[in-house]
Design a protein around this motif. Structure first.
Motif, PDB file in Angstrom:
ATOM      1  N   ILE A 146      -8.623   1.369   0.454  1.00  0.00           N
ATOM      2  CA  ILE A 146      -7.327   1.682  -0.141  1.00  0.00           C
ATOM      3  C   ILE A 146      -7.064   0.802  -1.355  1.00  0.00           C
ATOM      4  O   ILE A 146      -7.411  -0.380  -1.371  1.00  0.00           O
TER       5      ILE A 146
ATOM      6  N   THR B 252       5.782   8.874  -2.603  1.00  0.00           N
ATOM      7  CA  THR B 252       4.989   8.197  -1.591  1.00  0.00           C
ATOM      8  C   THR B 252       5.780   7.018  -1.026  1.00  0.00           C
ATOM      9  O   THR B 252       6.657   6.461  -1.682  1.00  0.00           O
ATOM     10  N   GLU B 253       5.460   6.685   0.196  1.00  0.00           N
ATOM     11  CA  GLU B 253       6.157   5.591   0.873  1.00  0.00           C
ATOM     12  C   GLU B 253       5.354   4.313   0.731  1.00  0.00           C
ATOM     13  O   GLU B 253       4.156   4.281   0.998  1.00  0.00           O
ATOM     14  N   ARG B 254       6.027   3.255   0.292  1.00  0.00           N
ATOM     15  CA  ARG B 254       5.364   1.968   0.129  1.00  0.00           C
ATOM     16  C   ARG B 254       5.610   1.092   1.349  1.00  0.00           C
ATOM     17  O   ARG B 254       6.711   1.049   1.881  1.00  0.00           O
ATOM     18  N   ARG B 255       4.563   0.371   1.718  1.00  0.00           N
ATOM     19  CA  ARG B 255       4.689  -0.579   2.816  1.00  0.00           C
ATOM     20  C   ARG B 255       4.042  -1.893   2.424  1.00  0.00           C
ATOM     21  O   ARG B 255       2.936  -1.911   1.871  1.00  0.00           O
TER      22      ARG B 255
ATOM     23  N   ARG C  14       1.252  11.272   2.474  1.00  0.00           N
ATOM     24  CA  ARG C  14       1.257  12.281   3.529  1.00  0.00           C
ATOM     25  C   ARG C  14       0.140  13.285   3.278  1.00  0.00           C
ATOM     26  O   ARG C  14      -0.216  13.564   2.127  1.00  0.00           O
TER      27      ARG C  14
ATOM     28  N   GLY D 181       0.843  -1.176   0.000  1.00  0.00           N
ATOM     29  CA  GLY D 181       0.000   0.000   0.000  1.00  0.00           C
ATOM     30  C   GLY D 181       0.881   1.230   0.000  1.00  0.00           C
ATOM     31  O   GLY D 181       2.020   1.185   0.487  1.00  0.00           O
ATOM     32  N   GLU D 182       0.382   2.294  -0.549  1.00  0.00           N
ATOM     33  CA  GLU D 182       1.142   3.547  -0.598  1.00  0.00           C
ATOM     34  C   GLU D 182       0.665   4.480   0.501  1.00  0.00           C
ATOM     35  O   GLU D 182      -0.525   4.773   0.605  1.00  0.00           O
ATOM     36  N   LYS D 183       1.608   4.913   1.327  1.00  0.00           N
ATOM     37  CA  LYS D 183       1.302   5.845   2.404  1.00  0.00           C
ATOM     38  C   LYS D 183       1.461   7.268   1.866  1.00  0.00           C
ATOM     39  O   LYS D 183       2.567   7.676   1.479  1.00  0.00           O
TER      40      LYS D 183
ATOM     41  N   VAL E  10      -5.382  -2.654   7.362  1.00  0.00           N
ATOM     42  CA  VAL E  10      -5.397  -2.099   6.007  1.00  0.00           C
ATOM     43  C   VAL E  10      -6.820  -1.646   5.680  1.00  0.00           C
ATOM     44  O   VAL E  10      -7.754  -2.453   5.720  1.00  0.00           O
TER      45      VAL E  10
ATOM     46  N   VAL F 281       1.866  -4.859   3.044  1.00  0.00           N
ATOM     47  CA  VAL F 281       0.728  -5.059   3.935  1.00  0.00           C
ATOM     48  C   VAL F 281       0.182  -6.479   3.870  1.00  0.00           C
ATOM     49  O   VAL F 281      -0.754  -6.817   4.595  1.00  0.00           O
TER      50      VAL F 281
END
Length: 381
Positions: free
Chosen positions: A342, A309-312, A300, A296-298, A338, A314
């Motif tokens: 999203i 964007t920051e990827r995590r 801000r 998922g892309e976090k 999650v 999940v």
């Protein structure tokens, strides 16, 4: 155990990995899906493992260890049950049928020997005998009643009807969709003498029967949100995470290994992970494989110009298939937190595949009972 005679049919392509030893397809997986869905074809599952338990104590003994009530099984009646570890994690998933004299257990191929060994250790002084009969019998499946097989096989087989098609009144369903796709899942497995596989192959050649590969079955299974032990389960899996309480757990039954965790998560907690179905972007013709990361892309709230964007990660893909109506689809296990809204990305083969999730176990799935809250000290009504 030799290879299946059905692999000698024209167009047969041998399956790989978990489904090695049977045909992945016979030339056209999409056509085979439609035939299977319409109840016109059978699937060779002769790579599955089969155990038997005999003896007068067999049902009460199995009942004492399993998540499902098995002591009331009537001859010809089937059930699905899980064997859990002490922490409630799934160790084995079993399809049970009792014929009045013995209980038949159908499992994944690699689970037969470990399960037989474990059951043998648990016999103690009870009047039960465990046998691995995989070399003598084979499993075939149909998406209808057994009449899809040429006579006399259907009448003589041990028949297991999958309970996934409807939620058990003694279980619990997390999925909230009123149009649950399991309502169209009419899966039946038959245990037949292994020698019959040659007769079934002859029936296909003569036009008396039609056959489908395991790819067709997998696509329909994923579309029905049906968990499979060999794909969806890892060493941390709790039944709640896969919505398996709906078919494999009797919540009115106690005193089996892992039961305390089942009750605690059900009544007081939340499943730490959850199963989702993903509709995949098929523009790149990339189909993910088991283990591919789901990210998922976090974003801000006020990103700086040019800020990436920051990827995590999940979750992970557990199963994927090309469905004849839905296109590319997959099952994935993701973190509980999650959000359902999203958009996700599957990183597969060096390509980003966009994925829209369909909730199976909802993100806000919580306790099934309300726990009263005690007022804080100093607070007056």
């Amino acid at each position: 155990m030799t290879g299946s005679p059905l692999l000698a049919l024209p167009g047969a392509v041998v399956g790989e990995g978990l489904d090695a030893g049977v045909a992945a397809h016979y030339g056209n997986p999409m056509v085979e899906q439609r035939r299977l869905e319409q109840g016109r074809a059978f699937v060779d599952l002769s790579h599955r493992g089969v155990l038997t338990v005999t003896g007068p104590d067999r049902l009460t003994w199995l009942n004492s260890m399993a998540s499902q009530a098995l002591d009331r099984l009537a001859p010809g009646e089937g059930a699905e049950a899980l064997f859990l570890d002490a922490s409630g994690h799934v160790e084995h998933a079993v399809h049970f049928v009792d014929d009045g004299g013995r209980t038949w257990l159908v499992v994944e191929r690699d689970e037969a020997a470990p399960l037989a060994a474990w059951l043998d250790r648990m016999r103690f002084m009870l009047r039960v005998e465990v046998a691995d009969v995989t070399a003598e019998v084979a499993v075939v499946g149909v998406m209808a009643d057994p009449s899809a097989l040429p006579a006399p096989h259907a009448a003589d087989a041990i028949v297991w009807h999958d309970p996934w098609s409807a939620a058990s009144p003694r279980g619990y369903q997390y999925a909230r969709d009123p149009q649950h796709p399991a309502s169209a899942w009419n899966w039946t497995e038959l245990v037949v003498p292994r020698a019959w596989l040659s007769e079934l192959a002859d029936a296909v050649r003569s036009g008396r029967a039609e056959v489908a590969g395991v790819l067709a079955l997998e696509a329909l299974r994923i579309a029905a949100w049906r968990p499979r032990f060999a794909t969806e389960v890892d060493d941390k899996t709790l039944p709640h995470e896969l919505d398996w309480l709906r078919s494999a757990v009797d919540l009115h039954k106690g005193c089996y290994r892992g039961q305390e965790t089942v009750a605690k998560v059900m009544n007081l907690g939340r499943p730490p992970r959850r199963l989702v179905m993903l509709h995949l972007d098929g523009s790149d013709t990339v189909l993910p494989v088991a283990g591919d990361p789901v990210v998922g892309e976090k974003v801000r709230p006020e990103p700086a110009p040019g800020e990436a964007t920051e990827r995590r990660v999940v979750g992970r893909i557990t199963s994927a298939a090309m469905h004849h109506e839905l296109g590319p689809i997959a099952l994935a296990v993701v973190k509980r937190a999650v959000p359902a809204t999203i958009e996700l990305i599957v990183e597969s083969h060096g390509i980003d595949v966009a994925a829209a999730q369909v909730e199976i176990v909802p993100a806000d799935a919580g306790a099934a009972v309300e726990v009263p809250r005690l007022p804080r000290l100093g607070v007056r009504p």
